[in-house]
Scaffold this active site. Structure first.
Site, short mmCIF file in Angstrom:
data_model
loop_
_atom_site.label_atom_id
_atom_site.label_comp_id
_atom_site.label_asym_id
_atom_site.label_seq_id
_atom_site.Cartn_x
_atom_site.Cartn_y
_atom_site.Cartn_z
N ASP A 169 0.79 -1.34 0.03
CA ASP A 169 -0.09 0.23 0.02
C ASP A 169 0.96 1.21 -0.12
O ASP A 169 2.18 1.14 0.21
CB ASP A 169 -0.80 0.03 1.25
CG ASP A 169 -1.82 1.36 1.32
OD1 ASP A 169 -2.39 1.80 0.38
OD2 ASP A 169 -1.75 1.63 2.37
N SER A 170 0.15 2.32 -0.24
CA SER A 170 1.01 3.71 0.05
C SER A 170 1.81 3.95 1.28
O SER A 170 2.31 4.61 1.48
CB SER A 170 0.19 4.97 -0.42
OG SER A 170 -0.80 4.98 0.67
N GLY B 66 -3.00 9.66 -3.27
CA GLY B 66 -4.29 10.08 -3.80
C GLY B 66 -4.04 11.31 -4.11
O GLY B 66 -4.86 11.78 -4.92
N CYS C 183 -4.51 -0.95 -2.06
CA CYS C 183 -4.67 0.15 -2.10
C CYS C 183 -5.60 0.69 -3.26
O CYS C 183 -5.46 0.28 -4.46
CB CYS C 183 -3.31 0.75 -2.60
SG CYS C 183 -3.29 2.64 -2.84
N ASN C 184 -6.75 1.34 -3.06
CA ASN C 184 -7.85 1.18 -3.76
C ASN C 184 -7.35 2.33 -5.01
O ASN C 184 -7.84 2.35 -6.05
CB ASN C 184 -9.15 1.90 -3.21
CG ASN C 184 -9.68 0.90 -2.07
OD1 ASN C 184 -10.65 0.14 -2.45
ND2 ASN C 184 -9.29 1.07 -0.83
N THR C 185 -6.58 3.20 -4.59
CA THR C 185 -6.14 4.18 -5.67
C THR C 185 -5.23 3.84 -6.57
O THR C 185 -5.46 4.00 -7.86
CB THR C 185 -5.35 5.26 -4.72
OG1 THR C 185 -5.84 5.88 -3.56
CG2 THR C 185 -4.71 6.45 -5.58
N GLU D 93 -1.29 7.98 9.13
CA GLU D 93 -0.16 7.86 8.79
C GLU D 93 0.70 8.23 10.02
O GLU D 93 1.89 7.89 10.43
CB GLU D 93 0.54 8.47 7.65
CG GLU D 93 0.23 7.46 6.40
CD GLU D 93 0.84 6.44 5.91
OE1 GLU D 93 2.18 6.35 6.63
OE2 GLU D 93 0.36 5.41 5.85
N CYS E 149 -10.83 3.34 0.95
CA CYS E 149 -9.08 3.57 1.04
C CYS E 149 -8.94 2.67 2.20
O CYS E 149 -9.66 2.67 3.26
CB CYS E 149 -9.23 5.06 1.07
SG CYS E 149 -7.20 5.28 1.95
N HIS F 267 -6.73 2.94 4.47
CA HIS F 267 -6.46 3.54 5.69
C HIS F 267 -7.73 3.76 6.45
O HIS F 267 -7.55 3.88 7.84
CB HIS F 267 -5.68 4.90 5.39
CG HIS F 267 -4.31 4.93 4.89
ND1 HIS F 267 -4.04 4.48 3.48
CD2 HIS F 267 -3.23 5.31 5.58
CE1 HIS F 267 -2.55 4.54 3.62
NE2 HIS F 267 -2.38 5.14 4.85
N1 DGL Z 1 -4.57 3.23 1.26
C1 DGL Z 1 -4.72 3.98 0.11
C2 DGL Z 1 -6.18 3.41 -0.74
O1 DGL Z 1 -6.31 2.65 -0.30
C3 DGL Z 1 -4.50 5.23 0.23
C4 DGL Z 1 -3.85 5.98 -1.05
C5 DGL Z 1 -3.25 7.19 -0.70
O2 DGL Z 1 -2.18 7.15 -0.16
O3 DGL Z 1 -3.71 8.15 -0.91
O4 DGL Z 1 -6.24 4.27 -1.62
#
Ligand code: DGL
Length: 269
Positions: A14-15, A47, A77-79, A156, A188, A190
């Protein structure tokens, strides 16, 4: 690839630390699967960044996980899913890739008011992947897409509750409730770490949907189909290892808190 066999780990990325909400479901459902997690916290939030930047980072993360011997990859990560999942599958044709996406379909099936709120990053809200999901699964429903800038940064930093976090959550949740949403999709990874605050603000009559458990089930199906599932029945859970692009000692504290056990993340090359 993949020449890796059933004993090889599953790579998850993930990010940042958000994907731990997916990792915990995978670990709960498939405790004998060894897992390698990469948190690209040094570059979060994705994002708010360009698609080119995100794609370069993601290829670096996947190459690293493949270098760790990963037999399959979970995009937590959905993004990333919304922007580039097809390109990633084309680029890594031999590696099974399982990807999270906002749970629009179950939300459309269970809403009673006919109004669904999707909470996500700016990139996800604007992504072709989410538009496709809404077109395919939510005909006849009102789907409110809500970008939530600042939430990823809060998670974060470990700011999961308290007056400031509650205000930041209310700023994006209250308008959806005012428009009649009775179902909120956590788009998301997070955001499940903010779910207690979201639920408190929304009240018990509002359903919050997190697709992490469904992703873990899909991973199990894909591994079984490919003959790559780790043998079940071992007495101890398999290893889970962590890598981060952020400062390792800070990452160790935050990951340990969210994961619920002490961890020693290694620095991502
Ligand atoms: N956890 C990421 C998601 O599901 C966050 C992406 C981000 O860092 O903006 O989109």
């Amino acid at each position: 690839m993949t020449s890796a066999g059933p004993a090889a780990p599953v790579g998850v990325f993930d990010s940042g630390v958000g994907g731990l909400s997916v990792l915990r479901e995978i670990h709960a459902q498939w405790p004998t699967e060894a897992l390698v997690y990469v948190a690209d916290s040094g570059h979060a939030p994705y994002g708010e960044k360009s698609a080119d930047f995100i794609e370069a980072r993601v290829r670096h993360l996947i190459d690293h996980l493949r270098g760790c011997g990963a037999k399959a990859i979970v995009v937590a990560c959905n993004t990333v899913t919304g922007l580039m999942i097809e390109r990633l599958r084309q680029h890594y044709p031999q590696t099974p890739i399982v990807a999270i996406e906002p749970a629009v379909k179950p939300a459309a099936q269970s809403t009673r008011s006919g109004v669904i709120g999707v909470l996500a990053t700016r990139q996800t809200v604007a992504s072709p992947g989410l538009a496709r999901l809404v077109d395919t699964y939510a005909q006849g429903k009102r789907v409110l897409l809500q970008a939530c800038p600042g939430w990823v940064e809060r998670v974060e930093r470990g700011l999961l509750d308290g007056p400031d976090t509650e205000a930041a959550v209310a700023a994006y949740v209250n308008p959806l409730l005012a428009q009649g949403a009775d179902t909120l999709v956590l788009g998301c990874t997070h955001y499940p770490f903010l779910a207690p605050v979201i639920q408190r603000l929304a009240g018990d009559g509002v359903q919050i949907i997190d697709p992490a458990a469904a992703v873990a089930r899909e991973l199990g199906r894909r591994l079984a189909q490919a003959g790559l599932a780790a043998p079940a029945g071992a007495e101890t859970a398999a290893d889970v290892t962590f890598w981060t692009s952020a400062d390792t000692s800070q990452a160790a504290c935050l990951i340990a808190r969210l994961w619920g056990q002490p961890v020693q993340p290694q620095p991502l090359p």
